[in-house]
Design a protein around this motif. Sequence first.
Motif, PDB file in Angstrom:
ATOM      1  N   LEU A  40       4.476 -14.195  17.020  1.00  0.00           N
ATOM      2  CA  LEU A  40       3.108 -13.758  16.764  1.00  0.00           C
ATOM      3  C   LEU A  40       3.032 -12.245  16.596  1.00  0.00           C
ATOM      4  N   ALA A  41       3.688 -11.500  17.518  1.00  0.00           N
ATOM      5  CA  ALA A  41       3.661 -10.041  17.414  1.00  0.00           C
ATOM      6  C   ALA A  41       4.384  -9.573  16.155  1.00  0.00           C
ATOM      7  N   GLY A  42       5.524 -10.198  15.851  1.00  0.00           N
ATOM      8  CA  GLY A  42       6.258  -9.817  14.642  1.00  0.00           C
ATOM      9  C   GLY A  42       5.468 -10.103  13.385  1.00  0.00           C
ATOM     10  N   GLY A  43       4.764 -11.276  13.359  1.00  0.00           N
ATOM     11  CA  GLY A  43       3.962 -11.607  12.182  1.00  0.00           C
ATOM     12  C   GLY A  43       2.813 -10.644  11.972  1.00  0.00           C
ATOM     13  N   LEU A  44       2.117 -10.297  13.060  1.00  0.00           N
ATOM     14  CA  LEU A  44       1.013  -9.339  12.948  1.00  0.00           C
ATOM     15  C   LEU A  44       1.519  -7.967  12.503  1.00  0.00           C
ATOM     16  N   ALA A  45       2.659  -7.537  13.085  1.00  0.00           N
ATOM     17  CA  ALA A  45       3.215  -6.244  12.686  1.00  0.00           C
ATOM     18  C   ALA A  45       3.664  -6.261  11.231  1.00  0.00           C
ATOM     19  N   TRP A  46       4.216  -7.386  10.775  1.00  0.00           N
ATOM     20  CA  TRP A  46       4.658  -7.518   9.379  1.00  0.00           C
ATOM     21  C   TRP A  46       3.466  -7.404   8.421  1.00  0.00           C
ATOM     22  N   ARG A  47       2.395  -8.097   8.755  1.00  0.00           N
ATOM     23  CA  ARG A  47       1.209  -8.038   7.879  1.00  0.00           C
ATOM     24  C   ARG A  47       0.610  -6.633   7.866  1.00  0.00           C
ATOM     25  N   ALA A  48       0.546  -6.000   9.041  1.00  0.00           N
ATOM     26  CA  ALA A  48       0.002  -4.645   9.093  1.00  0.00           C
ATOM     27  C   ALA A  48       0.872  -3.672   8.286  1.00  0.00           C
ATOM     28  N   ALA A  49       2.200  -3.820   8.398  1.00  0.00           N
ATOM     29  CA  ALA A  49       3.102  -2.949   7.644  1.00  0.00           C
ATOM     30  C   ALA A  49       2.957  -3.188   6.142  1.00  0.00           C
ATOM     31  N   LEU A  50       2.791  -4.471   5.724  1.00  0.00           N
ATOM     32  CA  LEU A  50       2.602  -4.752   4.297  1.00  0.00           C
ATOM     33  C   LEU A  50       1.296  -4.150   3.788  1.00  0.00           C
ATOM     34  N   ARG A  51       0.238  -4.208   4.603  1.00  0.00           N
ATOM     35  CA  ARG A  51      -1.031  -3.598   4.177  1.00  0.00           C
ATOM     36  C   ARG A  51      -0.873  -2.085   4.017  1.00  0.00           C
ATOM     37  N   THR A  52      -0.138  -1.475   4.898  1.00  0.00           N
ATOM     38  CA  THR A  52       0.106  -0.036   4.780  1.00  0.00           C
ATOM     39  C   THR A  52       0.903   0.273   3.517  1.00  0.00           C
ATOM     40  N   ILE A  53       1.924  -0.545   3.255  1.00  0.00           N
ATOM     41  CA  ILE A  53       2.727  -0.351   2.036  1.00  0.00           C
ATOM     42  C   ILE A  53       1.871  -0.541   0.790  1.00  0.00           C
ATOM     43  N   ASP A  54       1.040  -1.590   0.796  1.00  0.00           N
ATOM     44  CA  ASP A  54       0.176  -1.839  -0.368  1.00  0.00           C
ATOM     45  C   ASP A  54      -0.770  -0.658  -0.605  1.00  0.00           C
ATOM     46  N   ALA A  55      -1.298  -0.073   0.460  1.00  0.00           N
ATOM     47  CA  ALA A  55      -2.200   1.070   0.299  1.00  0.00           C
ATOM     48  C   ALA A  55      -1.468   2.258  -0.331  1.00  0.00           C
ATOM     49  N   ARG A  56      -0.238   2.496   0.133  1.00  0.00           N
ATOM     50  CA  ARG A  56       0.546   3.588  -0.465  1.00  0.00           C
ATOM     51  C   ARG A  56       0.859   3.295  -1.928  1.00  0.00           C
ATOM     52  N   LEU A  57       1.152   2.044  -2.236  1.00  0.00           N
ATOM     53  CA  LEU A  57       1.467   1.682  -3.625  1.00  0.00           C
ATOM     54  C   LEU A  57       0.249   1.847  -4.525  1.00  0.00           C
ATOM     55  N   GLU A  58      -0.943   1.502  -4.033  1.00  0.00           N
ATOM     56  CA  GLU A  58      -2.164   1.681  -4.833  1.00  0.00           C
ATOM     57  C   GLU A  58      -2.396   3.159  -5.141  1.00  0.00           C
ATOM     58  N   GLN A  59      -2.176   4.009  -4.154  1.00  0.00           N
ATOM     59  CA  GLN A  59      -2.323   5.453  -4.392  1.00  0.00           C
ATOM     60  C   GLN A  59      -1.281   5.938  -5.394  1.00  0.00           C
ATOM     61  N   SER A  60      -0.070   5.424  -5.260  1.00  0.00           N
ATOM     62  CA  SER A  60       0.983   5.821  -6.198  1.00  0.00           C
ATOM     63  C   SER A  60       0.657   5.372  -7.614  1.00  0.00           C
ATOM     64  N   LEU A  61       0.061   4.169  -7.747  1.00  0.00           N
ATOM     65  CA  LEU A  61      -0.308   3.681  -9.080  1.00  0.00           C
ATOM     66  C   LEU A  61      -1.376   4.573  -9.707  1.00  0.00           C
ATOM     67  N   ILE A  62      -2.349   4.989  -8.914  1.00  0.00           N
ATOM     68  CA  ILE A  62      -3.410   5.862  -9.448  1.00  0.00           C
ATOM     69  C   ILE A  62      -2.827   7.161  -9.977  1.00  0.00           C
ATOM     70  N   LEU A  63      -1.939   7.778  -9.193  1.00  0.00           N
ATOM     71  CA  LEU A  63      -1.327   9.030  -9.628  1.00  0.00           C
ATOM     72  C   LEU A  63      -0.472   8.825 -10.868  1.00  0.00           C
ATOM     73  N   THR A  64       0.289   7.712 -10.903  1.00  0.00           N
ATOM     74  CA  THR A  64       1.156   7.458 -12.049  1.00  0.00           C
ATOM     75  C   THR A  64       0.348   7.202 -13.307  1.00  0.00           C
ATOM     76  N   LEU A  65      -0.742   6.446 -13.192  1.00  0.00           N
ATOM     77  CA  LEU A  65      -1.587   6.170 -14.350  1.00  0.00           C
ATOM     78  C   LEU A  65      -2.173   7.461 -14.909  1.00  0.00           C
ATOM     79  N   ARG A  66      -2.611   8.339 -14.017  1.00  0.00           N
ATOM     80  CA  ARG A  66      -3.194   9.605 -14.485  1.00  0.00           C
ATOM     81  C   ARG A  66      -2.140  10.474 -15.153  1.00  0.00           C
ATOM     82  N   ALA A  67      -0.949  10.520 -14.561  1.00  0.00           N
ATOM     83  CA  ALA A  67       0.105  11.332 -15.162  1.00  0.00           C
ATOM     84  C   ALA A  67       0.497  10.795 -16.532  1.00  0.00           C
ATOM     85  N   LEU A  68       0.605   9.475 -16.652  1.00  0.00           N
ATOM     86  CA  LEU A  68       0.980   8.861 -17.927  1.00  0.00           C
ATOM     87  C   LEU A  68      -0.109   9.071 -18.971  1.00  0.00           C
ATOM     88  N   GLU A  69      -1.352   8.892 -18.545  1.00  0.00           N
ATOM     89  CA  GLU A  69      -2.463   9.075 -19.482  1.00  0.00           C
ATOM     90  C   GLU A  69      -2.550  10.529 -19.941  1.00  0.00           C
TER      91      GLU A  69
END
Length: 589
Positions: free
Chosen positions: A26-55
Amino acid sequence: MITTQVRRARSPALAGMVLLTCVAMLAGGLAWRAALRTIDARLEQSLILTLRALETEIDRFRYLPQVAGQDARIAATIRSPADPLGIAATNRYLEKITALAEASHLYLMDDEGITLAASNWALTESFVGHDYSFRPYFQQAIAHGDGAFYAIGVTTGTPGYFLAAKIVAGADVGVVVVKIDLTALERAWIAADLATAVVDPDGVVFLSGKPDWLYRPLAPLTPDILARIDEDRAYVGVDLAAAKPLQRGSPDWIFDSQAGRLRARSAAFSGGWRVVAAEPVTPALYAALGWGTGMALLCGFGIGLAKIQRQRRQLVTLRLRQSDMLERKVAERTERLALEIEARRQIEAELRAAQETLIHSEKMAALGRMSAAIVHEISQPLAAMEASLAAAELSLQTAPAKTAPRIETARNLIRRMQRTTKHLKSFSRKEEGRLEVIDAVLVVENALDLVQPRARAVGVTPRLIRPAEPMLVRAGRVRLEQVLVNLLLNAMDAVEGEARGKIEVTLEERAGELRISVSDTGSGIAPEDLARVTEPFFSTKTNSEGLGLGLAISQAILAEFGGRFEICSTPETGTVMTAILPRYQGDVA
């Protein structure tokens, strides 16, 4: 009954293991989901910056073909494609515009896709005269007024993004194309170690911060898509059919040969492109494992504390109830230990007595081996003494002057027998276990006197090579004498029956040790028997009267003195047996 108790003991342990496993998962699953949400947030920010740079990078050149096409030289070349002066002026114009705009290439095509002028007109890979009508950006510009396409250059072999604009010059039509080099973005991603990629509408990666992702599809390509890409000649020289897809089923995951499993997110870009950003999930996995393990340990610690408290209460109760029982058991155990200690002392005493008896038995066996020679050694002087005394009796009346020498001869024979019996008496007595400082040279001489009868019977005279000074060691005199007698008797048995047999006894000091070597010229010891000669009851003599314990006991005696035993034998040459003892270095009173 025992099985029931075992099951009762196992049930709480099994329940505890199940509880810890559930907590960890249970603790590992909750930590895994929280870590994935953190990674997804960083990836969304990275996508925004990359799209602007490419555009931003593309927008720098988006209107360059249309603006450059408004020049009169472009229109003149479209209307008069055969005018060499006009084409030369257009080439120089395109070359200057390309340098000012910092574009990769800029060129003009007619309505059939033939390049009329280009910024690289003076280079060997010039576009002038080439037919690019197969390119989608040309077809789109003719049909819709503008076009865009990313591809590897057919002429230069370098990838780039092509933007095209339709130019109308009266009744004639032309197309101006600018080629943009986007590898600057790629180099920036590589320098920052970003798992970022740009994918074309068919799902093929053409820009990436991971060089091994280039020209690989996200998902398997169908034969129709492969045929169309081959017709457009978008990726010249690349075998897309053999390229391994980056995704396996879910679009949220990318599998990299080096980084392993990566979390992926994507965003749409103009022209059907998609920008993909990915990040390894190994830290998230470690975080999940860490949280799961930590929570399991914490839970286990809590369970352990509760169990300890419960056990403490039980122990207090047991101690209060069983104090008398423990005292009784201690008393019983003390009594048993006393009996065991006494029994062990008795056994040790019996073992020491048995060892001394065994050593004495081997000593008597050695005397037995010399018995015939000793009897001869004593009987011969007795016979001579009897003859001397009889002659003295006869000469007492007739020649008194001859009587005194004959009596002196008899006395000498008596002394000889006394010396022999003295050595035998000393050798046969049981020696106490104490050690004393003795001169090993004197011990060797006594041993040679003891075996002298046996030596005369064998017909050999042992030679003693003795040092000029005493050789002091800490040992038992009689036991060391027994070791040397055993070595001498073995040497005599080895040379018995040989016409030129020799025995030599050598005393020497080497590296603070006394080495007493007994060498013979016998037949030697077979190599397969050499390692076993010190084993108890092992003997290579078929007619020996000994017990086969001589060398084993000698080795044990030397070990008691802090020494050791060495045997060197060469078949048909002889044997050297060496007793090695530490030299005594202290003062002798």
